[in-house]
Structure formats: C-alpha cells, structure tokens
Design a protein around this motif. Structure first.
Motif, PDB file in Angstrom:
ATOM      1  N   ASP A 432      -1.321  12.175   9.277  1.00  0.00           N
ATOM      2  CA  ASP A 432      -1.802  13.008  10.341  1.00  0.00           C
ATOM      3  C   ASP A 432      -0.505  13.247  11.242  1.00  0.00           C
ATOM      4  N   ALA A 433       0.504  12.425  11.317  1.00  0.00           N
ATOM      5  CA  ALA A 433       1.927  12.584  11.771  1.00  0.00           C
ATOM      6  C   ALA A 433       2.898  13.416  11.174  1.00  0.00           C
ATOM      7  N   ALA A 434       2.477  14.144   9.895  1.00  0.00           N
ATOM      8  CA  ALA A 434       3.232  14.742   9.133  1.00  0.00           C
ATOM      9  C   ALA A 434       4.422  14.064   8.322  1.00  0.00           C
ATOM     10  N   ILE A 435       3.978  13.072   7.929  1.00  0.00           N
ATOM     11  CA  ILE A 435       4.933  12.032   7.123  1.00  0.00           C
ATOM     12  C   ILE A 435       4.603  12.108   5.649  1.00  0.00           C
ATOM     13  N   LYS A 436       5.438  12.385   4.837  1.00  0.00           N
ATOM     14  CA  LYS A 436       5.097  12.449   3.209  1.00  0.00           C
ATOM     15  C   LYS A 436       5.183  11.002   2.902  1.00  0.00           C
ATOM     16  N   VAL A 437       4.287  10.658   2.027  1.00  0.00           N
ATOM     17  CA  VAL A 437       3.930   9.243   1.691  1.00  0.00           C
ATOM     18  C   VAL A 437       3.960   9.279  -0.078  1.00  0.00           C
ATOM     19  N   LEU A 438       4.739   8.041  -0.582  1.00  0.00           N
ATOM     20  CA  LEU A 438       4.424   7.843  -1.775  1.00  0.00           C
ATOM     21  C   LEU A 438       3.920   6.446  -1.884  1.00  0.00           C
ATOM     22  N   PHE A 439       2.686   6.226  -2.946  1.00  0.00           N
ATOM     23  CA  PHE A 439       2.379   4.823  -2.695  1.00  0.00           C
ATOM     24  C   PHE A 439       1.974   4.462  -4.035  1.00  0.00           C
ATOM     25  N   VAL A 440       2.446   3.269  -4.425  1.00  0.00           N
ATOM     26  CA  VAL A 440       2.474   2.535  -5.928  1.00  0.00           C
ATOM     27  C   VAL A 440       1.461   1.400  -5.327  1.00  0.00           C
ATOM     28  N   THR A 441       0.398   1.442  -6.225  1.00  0.00           N
ATOM     29  CA  THR A 441      -0.722   0.555  -5.998  1.00  0.00           C
ATOM     30  C   THR A 441      -1.355   0.364  -7.329  1.00  0.00           C
ATOM     31  N   HIS A 442      -2.071  -0.870  -7.189  1.00  0.00           N
ATOM     32  CA  HIS A 442      -2.780  -1.021  -8.379  1.00  0.00           C
ATOM     33  C   HIS A 442      -4.225  -1.377  -7.697  1.00  0.00           C
ATOM     34  N   GLN A 443      -4.474  -1.125  -6.563  1.00  0.00           N
ATOM     35  CA  GLN A 443      -5.983  -1.138  -5.932  1.00  0.00           C
ATOM     36  C   GLN A 443      -6.707   0.038  -6.051  1.00  0.00           C
ATOM     37  N   PHE A 444      -7.553   0.008  -6.977  1.00  0.00           N
ATOM     38  CA  PHE A 444      -8.489   1.174  -7.545  1.00  0.00           C
ATOM     39  C   PHE A 444      -9.310   1.546  -6.469  1.00  0.00           C
ATOM     40  N   ASP A 445      -9.712   0.565  -5.381  1.00  0.00           N
ATOM     41  CA  ASP A 445     -10.362   1.057  -4.254  1.00  0.00           C
ATOM     42  C   ASP A 445      -9.582   1.857  -3.506  1.00  0.00           C
ATOM     43  N   PHE A 446      -8.567   1.673  -3.107  1.00  0.00           N
ATOM     44  CA  PHE A 446      -7.436   2.509  -2.329  1.00  0.00           C
ATOM     45  C   PHE A 446      -7.311   3.905  -2.912  1.00  0.00           C
ATOM     46  N   ALA A 447      -6.898   3.884  -4.323  1.00  0.00           N
ATOM     47  CA  ALA A 447      -6.587   5.091  -5.004  1.00  0.00           C
ATOM     48  C   ALA A 447      -7.560   6.059  -5.147  1.00  0.00           C
ATOM     49  N   GLU A 448      -8.967   5.398  -5.414  1.00  0.00           N
ATOM     50  CA  GLU A 448      -9.998   6.108  -5.813  1.00  0.00           C
ATOM     51  C   GLU A 448     -10.591   6.793  -4.342  1.00  0.00           C
ATOM     52  N   SER A 449     -10.274   6.120  -3.449  1.00  0.00           N
ATOM     53  CA  SER A 449     -10.868   6.765  -2.071  1.00  0.00           C
ATOM     54  C   SER A 449     -10.126   8.069  -1.809  1.00  0.00           C
ATOM     55  N   PHE A 450      -8.684   8.001  -1.965  1.00  0.00           N
ATOM     56  CA  PHE A 450      -7.800   9.330  -1.744  1.00  0.00           C
ATOM     57  C   PHE A 450      -8.254  10.360  -2.843  1.00  0.00           C
ATOM     58  N   TYR A 451      -8.512   9.709  -4.182  1.00  0.00           N
ATOM     59  CA  TYR A 451      -8.987  10.866  -5.088  1.00  0.00           C
ATOM     60  C   TYR A 451     -10.090  11.479  -4.481  1.00  0.00           C
ATOM     61  N   GLN A 452     -11.041  10.885  -4.061  1.00  0.00           N
ATOM     62  CA  GLN A 452     -12.204  11.615  -3.507  1.00  0.00           C
ATOM     63  C   GLN A 452     -12.095  12.403  -2.451  1.00  0.00           C
ATOM     64  N   ASP A 453     -11.329  11.932  -1.509  1.00  0.00           N
ATOM     65  CA  ASP A 453     -11.250  12.656  -0.274  1.00  0.00           C
ATOM     66  C   ASP A 453      -9.997  13.619   0.068  1.00  0.00           C
ATOM     67  N   ARG A 454      -9.118  13.480  -0.664  1.00  0.00           N
ATOM     68  CA  ARG A 454      -7.725  14.119  -0.519  1.00  0.00           C
ATOM     69  C   ARG A 454      -7.134  14.688  -1.693  1.00  0.00           C
ATOM     70  N   LYS A 455      -7.815  14.921  -2.646  1.00  0.00           N
ATOM     71  CA  LYS A 455      -7.699  15.606  -3.774  1.00  0.00           C
ATOM     72  C   LYS A 455      -6.701  16.686  -3.722  1.00  0.00           C
ATOM     73  N   ASP A 456      -6.623  17.643  -2.880  1.00  0.00           N
ATOM     74  CA  ASP A 456      -6.122  18.823  -2.816  1.00  0.00           C
ATOM     75  C   ASP A 456      -4.672  18.583  -2.474  1.00  0.00           C
ATOM     76  N   SER A 457      -4.376  17.603  -1.363  1.00  0.00           N
ATOM     77  CA  SER A 457      -3.076  17.518  -0.805  1.00  0.00           C
ATOM     78  C   SER A 457      -2.420  16.047  -1.365  1.00  0.00           C
ATOM     79  N   THR A 458      -2.969  15.664  -2.174  1.00  0.00           N
ATOM     80  CA  THR A 458      -2.441  14.325  -2.964  1.00  0.00           C
ATOM     81  C   THR A 458      -2.284  14.619  -4.450  1.00  0.00           C
ATOM     82  N   LEU A 459      -1.052  14.249  -5.071  1.00  0.00           N
ATOM     83  CA  LEU A 459      -0.707  14.232  -6.332  1.00  0.00           C
ATOM     84  C   LEU A 459      -0.995  12.776  -7.052  1.00  0.00           C
ATOM     85  N   PHE A 460      -1.793  12.596  -7.924  1.00  0.00           N
ATOM     86  CA  PHE A 460      -2.094  11.388  -8.604  1.00  0.00           C
ATOM     87  C   PHE A 460      -1.281  11.200 -10.097  1.00  0.00           C
ATOM     88  N   ILE A 461      -0.436  10.358 -10.333  1.00  0.00           N
ATOM     89  CA  ILE A 461       0.363  10.295 -11.373  1.00  0.00           C
ATOM     90  C   ILE A 461       0.121   8.655 -11.839  1.00  0.00           C
TER      91      ILE A 461
END
Length: 519
Positions: A432-461
């Motif tokens: 929300d503060a216009a900060i670019k974020v790169l997030f390495v995680t093994h937490q599926f709950d965290f990753a899946e929530s962004f995959y569902q809600d912010r798929k257009d603005s987020t790249l999943f690798i």
C-alpha cells in the motif's frame, strides 16, 4: 579543479554515514565477499567500495554517467591504475614532507612551497597522461577531467608557477616595503619581489643617486634579531597563508581524485576476478523509480560465484509490472540464492557497477532492505519471533516509498497460521506504501492467500524439484504448492548415513545402518 567522476556536478561525500540498515544488508546479502573482491587486499579500496555501493544512487542519469566512465576504465585499465597511483603518491609525498601547520609565517611559507613544488610534479604527470591518452576515452567524466588538466595546467601556467615558487624561496633576501606611522612604527607592510630592490649599475659603481639606505643588525643583537624576525613575519604573513591554502586545495584535489578513481579501480579488481570465472556480465538498464520494471537473464549471485569453484546456475525472470514476487518451492532449491542475487544486483546497478547477468533491467529504488530469518538470540533475552518483529519495526521506521524489501523465510518461527497472518499484514502495508516486495517462504497459507487475492500484481515463482528428488537450482513461474519437499533432504541425509560406517558408542564395533531410499 574538480574531479566529478561519480557525479556530473559534485564530488562524492565519502564522509557521509552508511545507511542505518547497512549491517543487515551486509550480513543477509553476504556483501563482504563482494567488497573483498573489489578491494584486492587493499583496506582503502575496501572502504571506498563500501561507501559507494551502500550509498546507492536513485537517479538513472547518475548511474548511466558512472557506467560510461567504468566502460572507459575497462577499456584502458592500465591508464586508470596509473592515475590512481599518481594520486596516491601525491598524498604520500605530503606525509613525507615536513608540515606547514605552524603559528609562525616564517615556518609556514617554506613548508607550503615544498608541498606545492612536489604537488605540481604530480599534476604534470597527470597532464602528460591527458596529453597522450585523451583520444582513447569517450565518457563525459573522463574526457572532462583530461581537458581540464590540459586547460588549467597549460605550459604557460606551469612556467609561471615554477617561477613564483622559486621567488618564494627568497634566495636574494626578503624585501618588504612599509610606511611609517606617527610613532615611526612600520605599517602597511607589503612583500616585494627581490629583483625590484636590486640597485642599478650606476648606483652600484657609485655615480648615480642612491635608491635606498640600509643598516645591518649584529648577530649578537638578540632583541634586534627578534624585531627583524617579527618584521619579516608580518611582511610575509599574507603570502604564507595564501601558499598554505593553495597547498591544502591541491591536497584536497588529490584526496578526492584518489577516492573516486579508487572506486573504479575496485571495479577493475572485481572484473578481473569475475572474468576468471567465465561469468556473463552486463551493464544493467536503470529505469525510473516506481516504474515496476524487473527482468533479467542468467542472473547469478555474484558472492556465490566468487566463492564457488563450480559454475553457478543463473535464473531468468520477467516481473515487469509486478509489485511483488513470491518465491516458493523445494528446500535447498536456490530460493535464498536467487533472493541474494536480486539484492546484490540492485545495489551494484545503483552504484554504477556491472552485474553478473546476461541482461538486467530494473527500476531504481530509494533504498534496499532485508529481513532474513536468523538464529535464536544467543543471550536468550528474546525469542526468534520477538527478534523478527523488532527488526521489522526498525525497518518500518526507515523504509520509504519506492524501496525494495527482501524477505527470506520471515515470520516462520511461529506456527504457519500465525506466521502467515503476520506476514500478510506486514506485506499488505508495504504494498500500500508503493514498496516492491520479494518474499521467499515455505508457508503455503501465506503464498496461497496472495495467489487468490493479488494474482494480477504478484509473480509466483517456484524452485524446481526433479522427479528423482534432486535440485537443479532453477526457478520458474509456477503457482505455490503445499509442500517444500523437505523429506527429500531427510532421505538424502539418510542415504549418506547408510553409506557410512557406524560404530556402536559402547562397544566401538562397526554396525551396519540400512540404506534409506533417495526418492
């Protein structure tokens, strides 16, 4: 004269403090390996590289200005190293010569003249390099520097300086004119050239009128000698101060020249080591802040490249238009290495360096921040989660819009539900503060929530896992999975144990350990 090799219109401030988060950056991105390669065993170059790289410029024009200069340096490394050596020799000359910082003008002046004479020898050496090699250089910074040396140190000027410095030796004595005050004390003392006080030939043979009268102070007249010394000091005071200021000015020039050239010499050192590894390098394309540009081909972690005897796997990425990258996948699959490669490349780009990639393009950021998982506090004053939250709070106090934030397994010291929720709230605030974020995680709950809600603005690798459980350290665009394949590591360690001889801790007899399947 001005150096202007790091900025087009100003000198670099080497006295500025390092950014508040520099210790975390150095630790998390393993930047000391890069600094050591740039320094080549020279502590001065280590300090210069540290200052310039961590003081990243967020101006694309400044970055390109430095890139063009560095391209010239890579084409003519011998000349750049020679100039750097001359600047260093000039500073060493000053250390060897006796100083001129004295309260007495009679001591200041000869010291300043010594420094000026030696400094002009070094300036002549720089001028000779400019005369001989100007046509080999094309960057604005170096061609301006060479032309300035030619114009401001032309032959006429150098001859004049040489004459004036000889005159300040006062080989024919010190000539000072003065007016008499009402009490016959001397006022308005002015230093004169000795040749103006020399009598004409008629006066010298006694047939012409006398132009001056004189008297001699006896060497035994202590008070007379003191009065004469005071008179000379008053007469040469202005000239002594001017000479000392000139010496300080030239010393400052060589100080800045050595430091700014030192950055490019450290880049040459790094280039030699990276080239020996047969690694692709390129000058990155810096884009305007906030433009959400990020793409690279064969991007490698430069610190890992420098440390490894084996080829390092590079990665392709195209995240243009994305404000967030979520990196998931197999444990020990190259996720952290990729994150470090991005952070290092961003810092290297923004200081004007090349990067270890076939191509690299990114928008400049106002600051780079890291939040990597750490070991538990050895002092036991706080738990891991408490430490993570404190570090995140410190980052929140410093970070600004258009920064780059790198997370590596953050908030994983608690259970997945709580860690994911903390991560979501923190990341949403950053985005929300216009900060670019790169997030390495093994937490599926965290990753899946962004995959569902912010798929257009987020790249999943995702880090790849081959069919037999091995890793090829390649990352590809893919949705997050609910597993990080941690059992692969378990089986791999188990298989290794099965191949080893094991001894009973009591009898010390060899025992067989059954092999564990690797898939």
């Amino acid at each position: 004269m001005k150096v202007y090799l790091l900025y087009e219109d100003q000198d670099f401030n080497f006295d500025a403090s390092l950014p508040p988060n520099h210790e975390d950056l150095i630790q998390d991105l393993e930047i000391n390996t890069l600094f050591q390669a740039m320094a080549g065993g020279d502590q001065f170059l280590f300090n210069v590289a540290t200052k310039v790289l961590l003081a990243s410029s967020d101006q694309p024009d400044v970055i390109r200005y430095r890139q063009r200069i560095l391209a010239d340096c890579l084409s003519e490394p011998t000349i750049i190293r020679e100039m750097y050596a001359i600047a260093g020799d000039a500073l060493e000359d000053r250390r060897k010569l006796w100083g001129y910082h004295s309260p007495y003008p009679a001591a200041i002046l000869p010291g300043a003249v010594n420094h000026l004479e030696q400094a002009f020898i070094r300036l002549k050496q720089l001028r000779a390099i400019a005369d001989e090699h100007l046509k080999r250089f094309h960057s604005d910074g170096l061609t301006t520097l060479f032309r300035q040396l030619q114009q401001e140190l032309d032959d006429e000027y150098l001859q004049t300086v040489s004459y004036e410095l000889q005159a300040l030796r006062f080989h024919q004595g010190t000539v000072i004119s003065a007016d008499l005050d009402r009490d016959n004390s001397g006022i308005n003392l002015v230093l004169r050239e000795s040749r103006h006080a020399k009598p004409g030939w008629k006066e010298r043979i006694g047939i012409g009128p006398r132009s001056s009268y004189s008297f001699t102070v006896s060497v035994d007249d202590e008070w007379g000698q003191r009065a004469l010394s005071d008179l000379v000091s008053r007469g040469i005071n202005l000239v002594a101060n001017a000479a000392a200021q000139s010496a300080d000015h030239i010393l400052s020039y060589f100080t800045v020249l050595r430091a700014e050239l030192g950055f490019y010499v450290s880049c040459l050192n790094l280039h030699e080591q990276v080239s020996a590894k047969n690694v692709a390098i390129c000058f990155p394309d810096p884009c305007a802040s906030g433009s959400l540009r990020f793409s690279a081909s064969n991007l490698q972690d430069v610190s890992l490249t420098l440390q490894s005897d084996q080829p390092v796997v590079g990665n392709q990425i195209n995240a243009d238009g994305k404000s967030m990258l979520v990196i998931t996948g197999a444990n020990s699959g190259g996720k952290s290495t990729f994150l470090r490669s991005v952070g290092l490349a961003q810092l290297m780009m923004q200081c004007g360096l090349f990067v270890t990639a076939a191509s690299y393009r990114a928008d400049v950021c106002s600051g780079t921040f890291t939040h990597f998982s750490r070991e538990e506090d050895a002092s036991m004053t706080s738990g891991r989660l408490d430490g993570e939250l404190k570090r995140m709070s410190a980052i929140a106090d410093q970070i600004t819009s258009n920064s780059l934030m790198l997370f590596n397994e953050s908030f994983s010291s608690t259970n997945e539900h709580e860690g994911s929720e903390i991560g979501r709230q923190v990341v949403h605030s950053l985005l929300d503060a216009a900060i670019k974020v790169l997030f390495v995680t093994h937490q599926f709950d965290f990753a899946e929530s962004f995959y569902q809600d912010r798929k257009d603005s987020t790249l999943f690798i995702r880090a790849e896992r081959q069919a037999d459980g091995r890793r090829n350290y390649q990352l590809h665009v893919a949705e997050p999975l609910p597993t990080s394949f941690g059992e692969d590591l378990y089986y791999r360690v188990g298989a290794w144990l099965g191949e080893c001889e094991q001894r009973d801790p009591i009898t010390q007899q060899t025992v067989e350990v059954p092999a564990i399947p690797t898939t």
